[in-house]
Scaffold this active site. Structure first.
Site, mmCIF file in Angstrom:
data_model
loop_
_atom_site.group_PDB
_atom_site.id
_atom_site.type_symbol
_atom_site.label_atom_id
_atom_site.label_comp_id
_atom_site.label_asym_id
_atom_site.label_seq_id
_atom_site.Cartn_x
_atom_site.Cartn_y
_atom_site.Cartn_z
ATOM 1 N N ASP A 82 -9.244 32.911 27.507
ATOM 2 C CA ASP A 82 -9.908 32.007 26.573
ATOM 3 C C ASP A 82 -8.882 31.129 25.859
ATOM 4 O OD1 ASP A 82 -12.193 30.877 25.506
ATOM 5 O OD2 ASP A 82 -12.297 32.262 23.810
ATOM 6 N N HIS A 107 -4.375 24.144 20.178
ATOM 7 C CA HIS A 107 -4.735 23.154 19.160
ATOM 8 C C HIS A 107 -3.474 22.578 18.534
ATOM 9 C CE1 HIS A 107 -9.062 23.667 19.166
ATOM 10 N NE2 HIS A 107 -8.920 24.977 19.077
ATOM 11 N N LEU A 112 -6.955 23.112 29.374
ATOM 12 C CA LEU A 112 -5.697 22.425 29.653
ATOM 13 C C LEU A 112 -5.567 21.136 28.861
ATOM 14 C CD1 LEU A 112 -5.711 23.003 33.522
ATOM 15 C CD2 LEU A 112 -4.687 24.429 31.733
ATOM 16 N N ARG A 113 -6.646 20.746 28.194
ATOM 17 C CA ARG A 113 -6.685 19.621 27.244
ATOM 18 C C ARG A 113 -6.506 18.243 27.858
ATOM 19 N NH1 ARG A 113 -9.762 22.145 23.846
ATOM 20 N NH2 ARG A 113 -8.741 23.551 22.354
#
Length: 432
Positions: free
Chosen positions: A307, A311, A65-66
């Site tokens: 997965d 980015h 989820l960054r």
């Protein structure tokens, strides 16, 4: 809360072995009844589901989820929207944030932020070692109490076998599960593609399949010694599937998963140095890919993971060998896997099981089911809907996928979390 009548859908519930046309009645965030409306029930909304499959909400074992630390790649809000658009109502997030999830405060903050969005359930994975540095174990029992469902080292190598042994001993003492992606960091060092003919032809540094199987053999031996519950993440090699099958027959407490894109793609799909195909582990041979499919179909591989790894543009708009590894998957997992159903590679009921009941078992969550009194986390999907993947129209903040422009079949029409409609495609059939 809105009362909902889902009318004449094909209900698939792996937990209760149900696959039949039924009506579903929802009230107060739970399933009020199946088949016949309960006394006094009045639907505020009726959904015509004649052409739809109704199944439990999907559970994903690996979605980055960054947050915190990588908000330029994605945000919690954007990726939770992507999750529910893909039918995912519960997800586990790896600990490789910045800082890593190695302190209770970080775990509690992530859970609070996710709950405030009111979209899907988030279950953090705690860091196995401090800062994922591989030198000092985290306080796993404390982190578990803060909300971690298991512990992982994400994609960061843990070369110290003694440290891994001690981690498994610690986990076994407290009944904690450990999730590991088997890969020998030294054998994989510098590699970006499967060590085969395609990598040789393209001049790319390779990662041999035995980088995975050597690490897997070590993990399995440590499991024999400690009896720790270990989940093997993102298997990629045919030999790994065979080793997992043998370990299960032996009675070891192990499970495994495969990513949706590894079940679809192979080293051949690297094409003309497509940086979107730089993933960890690398796409391997067609033989490996077919073994993953077979292992998934027969239950050797328990689960399917998205997965999901968003980015930024600059992370991928570089040469393949320099690109950040990973691709988005939350919104593409289900349509991609439905493609394998149409090919006859996996039955639909087994697919739903691998996306719901099996990952719940691995994560220690209650088995999702469609029955009276159960939490109304549901997906209504149209298995025949055809659409073309357009990253610009997806909910995720990122665009890194090699499937752009691909025609797929199968789409999530409605996602419900605790009885609330948290995602709905335009044109979903409904009547007041």
């Amino acid at each position: 809360m809105t009362t909902v009548h889902i009318k004449n859908g094909r209900v698939i519930d792996p937990k209760n072995r149900v696959d039949a046309k039924q009506d579903v009645f929802i009230a107060d965030g739970k399933i009020a009844a199946l088949g016949k409306a309960p006394a006094g029930f009045r639907a505020e909304r009726t959904i015509a589901a004649d052409a739809l499959v109704v199944c439990p909400g999907l559970i994903d074992l690996s979605a980055r989820l960054r947050e915190p630390g990588f908000e330029y790649k994605a945000t919690l809000a954007s990726e939770m929207q992507a999750a529910v658009a893909g039918g995912v109502t519960s997800l586990a997030c790896p600990p490789d944030t910045d800082p890593p999830l190695d302190e209770p405060g970080l775990v509690e903050m992530l859970k609070y932020r996710a709950q405030s969005l009111n979209l899907a359930h988030v279950y953090p994975l705690g860091a196995l070692t401090w800062k994922l540095g591989g030198e000092r174990l985290t306080e796993m029992a404390v982190l578990r109490d803060a909300g971690c469902v298991a512990f992982s080292h994400a994609d960061t190598p843990l070369p110290d076998t003694q440290m891994l042994w001690h981690a498994l001993q610690y986990a076994a003492t407290f009944g904690i599960a450990v999730w590991l992606r088997p890969q020998d960091g030294f054998l994989a060092r510098g590699g970006v593609a499967h060590d085969g003919e395609v990598a040789t032809r393209l001049g790319l540094p390779g990662i041999p399949a035995f980088a995975e199987t050597i690490a897997l053999a070590t993990i399995l031996q440590l499991v024999r010694a400690t009896r720790t519950r270990v989940h093997l993440c993102r298997l990629s090699a045919a030999e790994s599937v065979a080793m997992l099958r043998t370990a299960k027959k032996e009675g070891l407490p192990v499970s495994g998963d495969v990513s949706a894109h590894h079940a679809h793609l192979s080293e051949i799909d690297l094409g003309y140095f497509d940086s979107h195909c730089n993933v960890i582990p690398p796409f391997r041979s067609l033989r490996d890919r077919d073994a993953l499919r077979a292992g998934l179909a027969d239950g050797t591989i328990d689960c399917i993971a998205t997965d999901h790894a968003p980015h930024g543009i600059l992370d991928k708009h570089v040469e393949l060998a320099e690109a950040a590894p990973g691709m988005i998957g939350l919104e593409l997992c289900l349509p991609l896997m439905l493609g394998l159903v149409r090919q006859g590679a996996i039955p639909l009921a087994r697919l739903i099981d691998a996306l719901t009941r099996a990952p719940a078992r691995v994560a220690g969550l209650p088995a999702p089911r469609i029955r009276d009194g159960a939490r109304a986390d549901l997906v209504l999907l149209d298995p025949d809907a055809r659409w073309t993947v357009d990253p610009a129209r997806m909910r995720t903040k990122s665009r890194n996928t090699p499937f752009a422009g691909h025609a797929v079949q199968g789409r999530v029409e409605i996602t419900m979390c605790e009885g609330r409609i948290v995602h709905e495609e335009t044109g979903a059939k409904a009547s007041p």
